[in-house]
Motif scaffolding. Structure first.
Motif: not given
Ligand code: PEP
Length: 245
Positions: A95-114
């Motif tokens: 997803r980082r490579a194909d959708q250009h997701e960043t570590s900040h995106d991963a942080w926001a997604k982790a928070a949403a999941a939580r």
């Protein structure tokens, strides 16, 4: 004491027919009560997978960072939870490579999941060029710093170290290289979340197979494996579960 976790990631593979593989995987998981076994499947298979294998933890491969809204084609953490998922992967290198997701995106997604009560497997890992330039440790430390939520703890949060160049290639780092990154990852977690770091599992991912799993899983600070290709069929995934037992 951290329990071993063997997690599969089917990526954009699988079909309803492929869910038959879950029967033998669930049987192997039941025969290994000291190992947690989880499988992330495409969104379209979550409900059917959860129905077919209620004893297995079924998860999503990604979620959106918002709870709902005008995001055509995206899927929220609440939606995958309602479908039967109990965890999600975030920050996968594809997803980082194909959708250009960043570590900040991963942080926001982790928070949403939580927020929605999902457990999270958050991925980090360097590219081959970064490793060749001797930057692997710094890259992983920076990814962890930017993506691990402040409230992370082992009850819901797992880190996966997945060197991008090892994913799907049949190549793996040496055991010493894996141990080195896992040690700096653990130290970085300690800096960020204090004593809670001791309870966070750190998985290794990248070309794990039944042949190399035992050695990798016996490496210091390796609390399990995130498995792509070898999780698609029971004949390849079950030996990894057995190696963790
Ligand atoms: C992955 O995609 O998370 C992965 C580790 O893939 P593979 O096991 O196929 O290298």
């Amino acid at each position: 004491m951290r329990r071993k976790l063997v997690a599969g990631n089917w990526k954009m593979n699988g079909s309803r027919a492929a869910l038959a593989e879950l029967d033998a995987i669930a049987a192997a998981a039941a025969a290994a009560p000291d190992v947690d076994v989880e499988i992330a499947v495409p969104f379209t298979l979550i409900a059917a997978a959860a129905d077919r294998a209620p004893a297995l933890a079924i998860g999503a491969e990604d979620v959106h960072e918002a709870d709902s809204g005008a995001h055509t084609g995206c899927v929220s953490a609440g939606m995958v939870k309602e479908a039967g998922a109990c965890f999600t992967i975030v920050g996968h290198s594809e997803r980082r490579a194909d959708q250009h997701e960043t570590s900040h995106d991963a942080w926001a997604k982790a928070a949403a999941a939580r927020r929605q009560g999902l457990r999270v497997i958050l991925c980090c890992g360097e590219t081959e060029a970064e490793r060749d330039a001797d930057r692997a440790e710094r890259v992983v430390q920076a990814q962890i710093e930017k993506s691990v939520p402040d409230n992370a703890d082992g009850s819901w949060f797992t880190l996966a170290y997945e060197p991008r160049w090892a994913i799907g290639t049949g190549r793996t780092p040496t055991l010493d290289e894996i141990a080195a990154i896992h040690a700096i990852a653990r130290a970085k977690l300690r800096m960020l979340i204090g004593d809670a770091a001791a309870g966070v599992r750190i998985l290794y991912g990248g070309s794990v197979t039944g042949a190399n799993a035992a050695a990798i899983l016996a490496t210091a600070n390796v609390d399990g494996a995130l498995v792509g290709g070898a999780s698609l069929t029971a004949d390849k995934f079950v030996p990894i579960i057995e190696a963790a037992a």
